[in-house]
Design an enzyme around this catalytic site. Structure first.
Site, PDB file in Angstrom:
ATOM      1  N   ARG A 184       0.836  -1.217   0.000  1.00 41.24           N
ATOM      2  CA  ARG A 184       0.000   0.000   0.000  1.00 41.24           C
ATOM      3  C   ARG A 184       0.867   1.263   0.000  1.00 41.24           C
ATOM      4  NH1 ARG A 184      -2.805  -3.808  -0.647  1.00 41.24           N
ATOM      5  NH2 ARG A 184      -4.623  -4.421   0.583  1.00 41.24           N
ATOM      6  N   SER A 252     -10.684   0.047   3.502  1.00 33.89           N
ATOM      7  CA  SER A 252      -9.899  -0.094   4.743  1.00 33.89           C
ATOM      8  C   SER A 252      -9.368   1.261   5.191  1.00 33.89           C
ATOM      9  CB  SER A 252      -8.702  -1.013   4.510  1.00 33.89           C
ATOM     10  OG  SER A 252      -9.132  -2.245   4.032  1.00 33.89           O
ATOM     11  N   GLU A 352      -4.689   4.376   6.049  1.00 28.71           N
ATOM     12  CA  GLU A 352      -4.480   4.082   4.628  1.00 28.71           C
ATOM     13  C   GLU A 352      -4.868   5.255   3.716  1.00 28.71           C
ATOM     14  OE1 GLU A 352      -5.336   0.077   2.938  1.00 28.71           O
ATOM     15  OE2 GLU A 352      -6.469   1.215   1.451  1.00 28.71           O
TER      16      GLU A 352
HETATM   17  P1  FAD Z   1      -8.488   8.990  -5.097  1.00 28.27           P
HETATM   18  O1  FAD Z   1      -9.146   8.656  -3.811  1.00 28.27           O
HETATM   19  O2  FAD Z   1      -9.130  10.014  -5.950  1.00 28.27           O
HETATM   20  O3  FAD Z   1      -6.990   9.428  -4.802  1.00 28.27           O
HETATM   21  C1  FAD Z   1      -6.184   8.658  -3.940  1.00 28.27           C
HETATM   22  C2  FAD Z   1      -4.774   9.287  -3.906  1.00 28.27           C
HETATM   23  O4  FAD Z   1      -4.177   9.158  -5.185  1.00 28.27           O
HETATM   24  C3  FAD Z   1      -4.802  10.783  -3.613  1.00 28.27           C
HETATM   25  O5  FAD Z   1      -3.646  11.095  -2.877  1.00 28.27           O
HETATM   26  C4  FAD Z   1      -4.747  11.426  -4.998  1.00 28.27           C
HETATM   27  O6  FAD Z   1      -4.148  12.697  -4.983  1.00 28.27           O
HETATM   28  C5  FAD Z   1      -3.866  10.442  -5.744  1.00 28.27           C
HETATM   29  N1  FAD Z   1      -4.167  10.343  -7.183  1.00 28.27           N
HETATM   30  C6  FAD Z   1      -5.334   9.935  -7.740  1.00 28.27           C
HETATM   31  N2  FAD Z   1      -5.215   9.920  -9.082  1.00 28.27           N
HETATM   32  C7  FAD Z   1      -3.969  10.336  -9.372  1.00 28.27           C
HETATM   33  C8  FAD Z   1      -3.243  10.547 -10.579  1.00 28.27           C
HETATM   34  N3  FAD Z   1      -3.772  10.308 -11.796  1.00 28.27           N
HETATM   35  N4  FAD Z   1      -1.968  11.008 -10.489  1.00 28.27           N
HETATM   36  C9  FAD Z   1      -1.407  11.265  -9.284  1.00 28.27           C
HETATM   37  N5  FAD Z   1      -2.037  11.088  -8.114  1.00 28.27           N
HETATM   38  C10 FAD Z   1      -3.302  10.616  -8.156  1.00 28.27           C
HETATM   39  N6  FAD Z   1      -7.669  -0.388  -2.212  1.00 28.27           N
HETATM   40  C11 FAD Z   1      -6.898  -1.483  -2.385  1.00 28.27           C
HETATM   41  O7  FAD Z   1      -5.671  -1.377  -2.548  1.00 28.27           O
HETATM   42  N7  FAD Z   1      -7.432  -2.746  -2.366  1.00 28.27           N
HETATM   43  C12 FAD Z   1      -8.755  -2.953  -2.193  1.00 28.27           C
HETATM   44  O8  FAD Z   1      -9.214  -4.086  -2.194  1.00 28.27           O
HETATM   45  C13 FAD Z   1      -9.605  -1.806  -1.988  1.00 28.27           C
HETATM   46  N8  FAD Z   1     -10.930  -1.969  -1.764  1.00 28.27           N
HETATM   47  C14 FAD Z   1     -11.713  -0.870  -1.562  1.00 28.27           C
HETATM   48  C15 FAD Z   1     -13.078  -1.062  -1.329  1.00 28.27           C
HETATM   49  C16 FAD Z   1     -13.911   0.013  -1.137  1.00 28.27           C
HETATM   50  C17 FAD Z   1     -15.373  -0.213  -0.892  1.00 28.27           C
HETATM   51  C18 FAD Z   1     -13.383   1.337  -1.193  1.00 28.27           C
HETATM   52  C19 FAD Z   1     -14.293   2.524  -1.048  1.00 28.27           C
HETATM   53  C20 FAD Z   1     -12.039   1.539  -1.404  1.00 28.27           C
HETATM   54  C21 FAD Z   1     -11.173   0.430  -1.585  1.00 28.27           C
HETATM   55  N9  FAD Z   1      -9.792   0.593  -1.823  1.00 28.27           N
HETATM   56  C22 FAD Z   1      -9.005  -0.526  -2.015  1.00 28.27           C
HETATM   57  C23 FAD Z   1      -9.184   1.935  -1.825  1.00 28.27           C
HETATM   58  C24 FAD Z   1      -9.287   2.669  -3.200  1.00 28.27           C
HETATM   59  O9  FAD Z   1     -10.331   2.155  -3.968  1.00 28.27           O
HETATM   60  C25 FAD Z   1      -7.993   2.571  -3.997  1.00 28.27           C
HETATM   61  O10 FAD Z   1      -6.922   3.125  -3.268  1.00 28.27           O
HETATM   62  C26 FAD Z   1      -8.077   3.296  -5.350  1.00 28.27           C
HETATM   63  O11 FAD Z   1      -6.926   3.058  -6.111  1.00 28.27           O
HETATM   64  C27 FAD Z   1      -8.302   4.803  -5.208  1.00 28.27           C
HETATM   65  O12 FAD Z   1      -8.623   5.304  -6.482  1.00 28.27           O
HETATM   66  P2  FAD Z   1      -9.288   6.729  -6.665  1.00 28.27           P
HETATM   67  O13 FAD Z   1      -9.281   7.049  -8.115  1.00 28.27           O
HETATM   68  O14 FAD Z   1     -10.607   6.789  -5.990  1.00 28.27           O
HETATM   69  O15 FAD Z   1      -8.232   7.643  -5.918  1.00 28.27           O
HETATM   70  P1  NAP Z   2      -9.697 -11.227   5.018  1.00 28.41           P
HETATM   71  O1  NAP Z   2      -9.834 -12.289   4.006  1.00 28.41           O
HETATM   72  O2  NAP Z   2     -10.715 -11.104   6.116  1.00 28.41           O
HETATM   73  O3  NAP Z   2      -8.243 -11.282   5.680  1.00 28.41           O
HETATM   74  C1  NAP Z   2      -7.831 -10.307   6.631  1.00 28.41           C
HETATM   75  C2  NAP Z   2      -6.430  -9.869   6.272  1.00 28.41           C
HETATM   76  O4  NAP Z   2      -5.584 -10.992   6.338  1.00 28.41           O
HETATM   77  C3  NAP Z   2      -6.363  -9.319   4.891  1.00 28.41           C
HETATM   78  O5  NAP Z   2      -6.301  -7.934   4.994  1.00 28.41           O
HETATM   79  C4  NAP Z   2      -5.136  -9.944   4.262  1.00 28.41           C
HETATM   80  O6  NAP Z   2      -4.038  -9.047   4.113  1.00 28.41           O
HETATM   81  C5  NAP Z   2      -4.687 -11.002   5.248  1.00 28.41           C
HETATM   82  N1  NAP Z   2      -4.711 -12.320   4.596  1.00 28.41           N
HETATM   83  C6  NAP Z   2      -5.770 -13.158   4.452  1.00 28.41           C
HETATM   84  N2  NAP Z   2      -5.373 -14.298   3.843  1.00 28.41           N
HETATM   85  C7  NAP Z   2      -4.046 -14.168   3.582  1.00 28.41           C
HETATM   86  C8  NAP Z   2      -3.075 -14.991   2.964  1.00 28.41           C
HETATM   87  N3  NAP Z   2      -3.373 -16.204   2.493  1.00 28.41           N
HETATM   88  N4  NAP Z   2      -1.807 -14.522   2.850  1.00 28.41           N
HETATM   89  C9  NAP Z   2      -1.469 -13.295   3.315  1.00 28.41           C
HETATM   90  N5  NAP Z   2      -2.361 -12.459   3.911  1.00 28.41           N
HETATM   91  C10 NAP Z   2      -3.620 -12.892   4.054  1.00 28.41           C
HETATM   92  O7  NAP Z   2      -9.609  -9.812   4.271  1.00 28.41           O
HETATM   93  P2  NAP Z   2     -10.757  -8.869   3.723  1.00 28.41           P
HETATM   94  O8  NAP Z   2     -10.821  -7.683   4.598  1.00 28.41           O
HETATM   95  O9  NAP Z   2     -11.996  -9.638   3.412  1.00 28.41           O
HETATM   96  O10 NAP Z   2     -10.090  -8.389   2.353  1.00 28.41           O
HETATM   97  C11 NAP Z   2      -9.812  -9.314   1.322  1.00 28.41           C
HETATM   98  C12 NAP Z   2      -8.760  -8.721   0.410  1.00 28.41           C
HETATM   99  O11 NAP Z   2      -9.245  -7.518  -0.183  1.00 28.41           O
HETATM  100  C13 NAP Z   2      -7.466  -8.351   1.138  1.00 28.41           C
HETATM  101  O12 NAP Z   2      -6.380  -8.617   0.299  1.00 28.41           O
HETATM  102  C14 NAP Z   2      -7.611  -6.878   1.380  1.00 28.41           C
HETATM  103  O13 NAP Z   2      -6.372  -6.206   1.403  1.00 28.41           O
HETATM  104  C15 NAP Z   2      -8.436  -6.420   0.176  1.00 28.41           C
HETATM  105  N6  NAP Z   2      -9.273  -5.272   0.542  1.00 28.41           N
HETATM  106  C16 NAP Z   2      -8.663  -4.053   0.641  1.00 28.41           C
HETATM  107  C17 NAP Z   2      -9.414  -2.943   0.967  1.00 28.41           C
HETATM  108  C18 NAP Z   2      -8.765  -1.591   1.024  1.00 28.41           C
HETATM  109  O14 NAP Z   2      -9.459  -0.583   1.085  1.00 28.41           O
HETATM  110  N7  NAP Z   2      -7.455  -1.503   0.993  1.00 28.41           N
HETATM  111  C19 NAP Z   2     -10.771  -3.037   1.205  1.00 28.41           C
HETATM  112  C20 NAP Z   2     -11.344  -4.304   1.121  1.00 28.41           C
HETATM  113  C21 NAP Z   2     -10.591  -5.413   0.778  1.00 28.41           C
HETATM  114  P3  NAP Z   2      -3.805  -8.063   2.854  1.00 28.41           P
HETATM  115  O15 NAP Z   2      -4.719  -6.916   3.062  1.00 28.41           O
HETATM  116  O16 NAP Z   2      -2.366  -7.695   3.029  1.00 28.41           O
HETATM  117  O17 NAP Z   2      -4.078  -8.801   1.606  1.00 28.41           O
END
Ligand code: FAD
Ligand code: NAP
Length: 365
Positions: A184, A252, A352
């Site tokens: 991340r 998250s 995050e």
């Molecule tokens: P924004 O929120 O608009 O911006 C995020 C950051 O990036 C800001 O700092 C912004 O300035 C910068 N930015 C945006 N676009 C650009 C660009 N073109 N150039 C330079 N900087 C830029 N994230 C995960 O990693 N894994 C997940 O599974 C995941 N699940 C999610 C589930 C839900 C329900 C939600 C709401 C969010 C989740 N996220 C997850 C977080 C998010 O979706 C990601 O981080 C996504 O990439 C953000 O995209 P955005 O366009 O909305 O960015």
């Molecule tokens: P989950 O399955 O309940 O697991 C909880 C955490 O354990 C996850 O965050 C994941 O880490 C870790 N994990 C689970 N199984 C693993 C494995 N086999 N090896 C290594 N790490 C493991 O997680 P969840 O909340 O439902 O999310 C599922 C996936 O979607 C995750 O990868 C999570 O990162 C992603 N997610 C991200 C966001 C976001 O906003 N960033 C939101 C929703 C879901 P990691 O997060 O490092 O993968």
């Protein structure tokens, strides 16, 4: 001021409500707002803002930001579209896909599968734009963008806020290695924080499907095709995560912390059921488990709260009716959770999403 920076950008709007531009639906206004659909338009707007020393906030889908208040400068929403496939002549299985930063990530994943291009299926249903994906090296279900990214192209802004930007600047290419992607994390959250506007992203996808099935429940699938992997992840996400359009959130709110092995051994002695995963620099703990154990799941604090099915997700219960106190309530809630987790487990949770403040400053701590 360079001549080309004096041109008032077409499509620039003033005093714009940006509540609908962030998935937490926090109320805020932008002093200036522009949705740019071409690199030229983007460069012109950046040059114009720089010449006036206006702070720049680049927005994609707003799904990973917390808007703490009004933005005194220019909010630049990235709307650059386009998808272009190039087959590698040396390796017909490998394909380069160049995508405009403003494309929707989930739509790209669906389209790639329709083209029989594989590698993105575990990353289905992640909200936001393609251009934001490298910023935090999006990841889910055992796949991170890092393993699919070849390079990004964009505009680099000079470090000094007072330094001008040339509207005729050329796109700069950064390889995946130069992006310094981590968990991340990327260079765009550190040395290039707020100084690199991604215009296009180049991915490396495959014509042969190579499933990544480490995470449950994918590890129970038998010889799945890409469509089944995508559907399984999509349905799981839909069952676990609140839809921001219904219950505003940014996914998250905290990163999963990594602790050293001595710290983990002490925790495991006290909490026999603590889940853990090996990580390159120690042991990864699921932040959701820590937050849940501290009793936060489902709790409310004013108009905001912790989701009742996923303790990592903070939500805005008031939705579009949220008032200007909501951002403060949300950050106070996050701070209270961080303090509890630190007190109980000795673990510092890191936020995050990136927080953008009223003073033109931004922070993610
Ligand atoms: P924004 O929120 O608009 O911006 C995020 C950051 O990036 C800001 O700092 C912004 O300035 C910068 N930015 C945006 N676009 C650009 C660009 N073109 N150039 C330079 N900087 C830029 N994230 C995960 O990693 N894994 C997940 O599974 C995941 N699940 C999610 C589930 C839900 C329900 C939600 C709401 C969010 C989740 N996220 C997850 C977080 C998010 O979706 C990601 O981080 C996504 O990439 C953000 O995209 P955005 O366009 O909305 O960015
Ligand atoms: P989950 O399955 O309940 O697991 C909880 C955490 O354990 C996850 O965050 C994941 O880490 C870790 N994990 C689970 N199984 C693993 C494995 N086999 N090896 C290594 N790490 C493991 O997680 P969840 O909340 O439902 O999310 C599922 C996936 O979607 C995750 O990868 C999570 O990162 C992603 N997610 C991200 C966001 C976001 O906003 N960033 C939101 C929703 C879901 P990691 O997060 O490092 O993968």
């Amino acid at each position: 001021m360079p001549d080309n920076a004096s041109i008032y950008p077409a499509n620039l709007r003033e005093h714009v409500d940006v509540q609908a531009c962030n998935t937490l639906a926090l109320p805020a206004r932008a002093r200036y707002f522009l949705r740019a659909t071409t690199a030229t338009e983007l460069a012109g707007a950046i040059a114009w803002a720089r010449a006036r020393q206006l702070p720049l906030l680049v927005l994609g889908g707003g799904s990973n930001v917390v808007l703490r208040g009004d933005w005194p400068g220019l909010v630049l929403q990235i709307g650059v579209e386009g998808r272009y496939i190039e087959t590698d002549t040396g390796n017909p299985d490998s394909v380069r896909v160049t995508v405009g930063a403003g494309e929707n990530w989930h739509v790209l994943v669906q389209w790639s599968l329709q083209q029989q291009l594989y590698g993105l299926e575990n990353l289905t249903l992640i909200p936001g734009t393609v251009g934001a994906a490298p910023i935090q090296n999006i990841g889910a279900y055992g796949v991170e963008l890092q393993s699919r990214l070849e390079c990004v192209r964009g505009f680099e802004l000079p470090a000094a806020d007072s330094a001008p930007f040339d509207a005729n600047a050329k796109l700069i290419e950064l390889s995946a290695v130069q992006c310094r992607l981590g968990y991340r994390d990327s260079i765009f959250k550190h040395q290039l924080r707020g100084r690199f506007v991604i215009v296009e992203v180049v991915l490396r996808l495959a014509r042969t499907f190579a499933p990544v099935l480490d995470y449950p429940p994918l590890n129970t699938l038998h010889a799945p095709d890409a469509a089944l992997v995508e559907r399984t992840v999509r349905e799981l996400r839909q069952s676990k995560l609140p839809d921001p359009a219904v219950l505003p959130n940014v996914g998250s709110f905290f990163k999963n912390p990594v602790v050293d092995s001595a710290h983990f051994a002490a925790l495991a002695k006290q909490y026999a059921d603590i889940p853990s995963y090996p990580a390159p620099s120690g042991v990864k703990l699921p932040a959701a488990w820590l937050v849940d154990r501290c009793g936060w799941k489902g709790r409310r604090h004013g108009s905001v709260g912790v989701h009742d099915r996923q303790a990592l997700v903070l939500v805005n219960h008031a939705g579009a009716a949220a008032d200007r106190a909501a951002a403060g309530e949300l950050l106070a809630l996050a701070a209270a959770i961080q303090a509890d987790v630190l007190r109980v487990f000795g673990v510092q949770l890191e936020l995050e999403p990136t927080i953008y403040g009223e003073q033109g400053s931004d922070s993610s701590r």
